[in-house]
Write a protein that holds these residues in place. Structure first.
Motif, short mmCIF file in Angstrom:
data_model
loop_
_atom_site.label_atom_id
_atom_site.label_comp_id
_atom_site.label_asym_id
_atom_site.label_seq_id
_atom_site.Cartn_x
_atom_site.Cartn_y
_atom_site.Cartn_z
N LEU A 11 0.81 -1.22 0.00
CA LEU A 11 0.00 0.00 0.00
C LEU A 11 0.84 1.27 0.00
O LEU A 11 0.33 2.36 -0.24
CB LEU A 11 -0.92 0.02 1.23
N SER A 12 2.13 1.12 0.25
CA SER A 12 3.00 2.29 0.38
C SER A 12 3.50 2.80 -0.96
O SER A 12 3.91 2.00 -1.81
CB SER A 12 4.19 1.96 1.28
N PRO A 13 3.52 4.12 -1.16
CA PRO A 13 4.13 4.68 -2.36
C PRO A 13 5.66 4.56 -2.35
O PRO A 13 6.31 4.80 -3.35
CB PRO A 13 3.69 6.14 -2.34
N HIS A 14 6.21 4.17 -1.19
CA HIS A 14 7.67 4.08 -1.04
C HIS A 14 8.15 2.62 -1.04
O HIS A 14 9.25 2.33 -0.59
CB HIS A 14 8.10 4.75 0.27
N ARG A 15 7.30 1.72 -1.55
CA ARG A 15 7.59 0.29 -1.40
C ARG A 15 8.86 -0.16 -2.11
O ARG A 15 9.41 -1.21 -1.79
CB ARG A 15 6.41 -0.56 -1.84
N PHE A 16 9.34 0.62 -3.10
CA PHE A 16 10.54 0.20 -3.81
C PHE A 16 11.77 1.00 -3.40
O PHE A 16 12.83 0.86 -4.01
CB PHE A 16 10.32 0.29 -5.32
N ASP A 17 11.63 1.82 -2.35
CA ASP A 17 12.82 2.48 -1.80
C ASP A 17 13.68 1.42 -1.12
O ASP A 17 13.18 0.56 -0.39
CB ASP A 17 12.42 3.56 -0.79
N ILE A 18 14.97 1.48 -1.33
CA ILE A 18 15.87 0.39 -0.94
C ILE A 18 15.92 0.18 0.57
O ILE A 18 15.79 -0.96 1.05
CB ILE A 18 17.29 0.65 -1.48
N VAL A 19 16.10 1.25 1.34
CA VAL A 19 16.28 1.09 2.79
C VAL A 19 15.05 0.48 3.46
O VAL A 19 15.17 -0.53 4.19
CB VAL A 19 16.68 2.43 3.44
N PRO A 20 13.83 1.02 3.25
CA PRO A 20 12.66 0.37 3.84
C PRO A 20 12.46 -1.07 3.38
O PRO A 20 12.02 -1.92 4.16
CB PRO A 20 11.50 1.26 3.39
N LEU A 21 12.80 -1.33 2.12
CA LEU A 21 12.66 -2.69 1.61
C LEU A 21 13.61 -3.65 2.32
O LEU A 21 13.23 -4.78 2.65
CB LEU A 21 12.93 -2.71 0.10
N VAL A 22 14.82 -3.20 2.62
CA VAL A 22 15.76 -4.02 3.39
C VAL A 22 15.23 -4.25 4.80
O VAL A 22 15.30 -5.38 5.32
CB VAL A 22 17.15 -3.35 3.44
N TRP B 1 5.23 2.91 10.36
CA TRP B 1 6.37 3.81 10.58
C TRP B 1 7.35 3.76 9.41
O TRP B 1 7.72 4.78 8.85
CB TRP B 1 7.11 3.46 11.87
N ILE B 2 7.75 2.56 9.03
CA ILE B 2 8.79 2.40 8.00
C ILE B 2 8.33 2.94 6.65
O ILE B 2 9.08 3.64 5.97
CB ILE B 2 9.20 0.92 7.89
N PHE B 3 7.08 2.63 6.26
CA PHE B 3 6.65 2.94 4.90
C PHE B 3 5.79 4.19 4.77
O PHE B 3 5.52 4.62 3.65
CB PHE B 3 5.89 1.74 4.32
N PHE B 4 5.35 4.76 5.89
CA PHE B 4 4.51 5.95 5.80
C PHE B 4 4.99 7.08 6.71
O PHE B 4 5.35 8.16 6.25
CB PHE B 4 3.06 5.60 6.15
N GLU B 5 5.00 6.81 8.01
CA GLU B 5 5.21 7.89 8.98
C GLU B 5 6.61 8.49 8.90
O GLU B 5 6.77 9.70 9.03
CB GLU B 5 4.94 7.36 10.39
N SER B 6 7.63 7.66 8.70
CA SER B 6 9.00 8.18 8.68
C SER B 6 9.19 9.17 7.52
O SER B 6 9.98 10.11 7.62
CB SER B 6 10.00 7.04 8.55
N TYR B 7 8.47 8.96 6.44
CA TYR B 7 8.55 9.89 5.30
C TYR B 7 7.78 11.18 5.59
O TYR B 7 8.23 12.27 5.27
CB TYR B 7 7.98 9.23 4.04
N LYS B 8 6.63 11.02 6.21
CA LYS B 8 5.76 12.16 6.45
C LYS B 8 6.38 13.18 7.38
O LYS B 8 6.25 14.39 7.20
CB LYS B 8 4.43 11.66 7.03
N CYS B 9 7.09 12.69 8.39
CA CYS B 9 7.70 13.61 9.35
C CYS B 9 9.16 13.89 9.00
O CYS B 9 9.89 14.48 9.80
CB CYS B 9 7.58 13.07 10.77
#
Length: 269
Positions: free
Chosen positions: A70-81, A130-138
């Protein structure tokens, strides 16, 4: 709802989870959860232990994948790791671990299983959101880095945390292997004192491994949700280790005294 409101609500959620963990920690020194050697009719109906472990652990494995998708950041490397590290544990715990257990007659209370399911879903919200939504938002940063920066993967907190996590994972796997092979067959329902490896220092080496894992995860993500998960792991497993230690002392007190075994932390507790 505004991003500011969601961030505020999420922070309140984390602090409530910490407060509840403190209550759970104290309570479990007086109440023994109904699974394993402490399974009891007072916890209500029971279910096959293997099925219960799968049903209890698989929801968090699945929920983390759903949050990731559901995350728009799902293919960012660090969260994926981060996701892969997290899911390695829960793939083993839900897909592999239950079906390797011995003892066809072993049971778990349904109430304990449902409590485990509830916490696992709440934890998936803590970690995944937190990893896929909140950390980006803040616009989260630590040591001058964010989850959007692949330099995080060779930062001190990630390397140290990953080493600690992998050490804990190894301790957990090897300890489970030792426990699993204490019983001679599926029909064997006796309880034995584990020996060898970290069991030469503590009676609950498997719990030591899991505590080490989630301490490592908290460090490698350098996040409050990761720390909350470690606090919950501590609150759940340390009292359990104490209860098991006291049970072992009844049956194997002479061995425990001779080896000077501790509960879960070598040479300390």
């Amino acid at each position: 709802m505004s991003p500011e409101f969601l961030t505020s609500a999420f922070n309140i959620y984390l602090w409530v989870m910490i407060a509840v963990a403190v209550v759970v920690f104290v309570t479990l020194y007086f109440v023994k959860a109904g699974y394993g050697v402490f399974v009891s009719d007072k916890w209500g109906k029971t279910i096959n232990n293997k099925v219960a472990w799968f049903l209890m652990e698989f929801p968090i494995f699945l929920a983390m994948i759903v949050i990731w998708l559901l995350s728009p950041h799902r293919f960012d490397i660090v969260p994926l790791v981060f996701l892969l590290v997290f899911e390695v544990h829960y793939f083993q715990r839900s897909i592999i671990f239950p079906w390797l257990m011995k003892g066809k007659a072993s049971k778990m209370s349904l109430s304990v299983m449902f409590c485990g399911i509830a916490f696992n879903i709440l934890n998936a919200v803590m970690q995944g959101y937190w990893i896929f939504f909140e950390s980006y938002k803040c616009d989260y940063h630590a040591f001058g880095l964010s989850y959007q920066d692949t330099a995080w993967l060779w930062s001190p907190q990630f390397i140290i945390g990953l080493v600690i996590f992998l050490l804990g994972f190894y301790i957990n796997l090897r300890s489970d292997y030792i426990i699993r092979h204490l019983r001679k067959s599926d029909e064997d329902t006796n309880h034995y004192l584990p020996e060898g490896f970290m069991f030469e220092y503590v009676t609950s080496a498997n719990y030591l491994g899991e505590l080490t894992e989630w301490l490592g995860f908290a460090i490698l993500t350098w996040s409050l949700p990761g720390l909350v998960f470690f606090i919950w792991t501590f609150a759940n497993l340390v009292p359990r280790a104490d209860a098991l230690y006291k049970r072992y002392k009844v049956d194997f007190g002479e061995i425990i005294e001779r080896k000077k075994l501790k509960r879960v932390f070598p040479f300390v507790y």
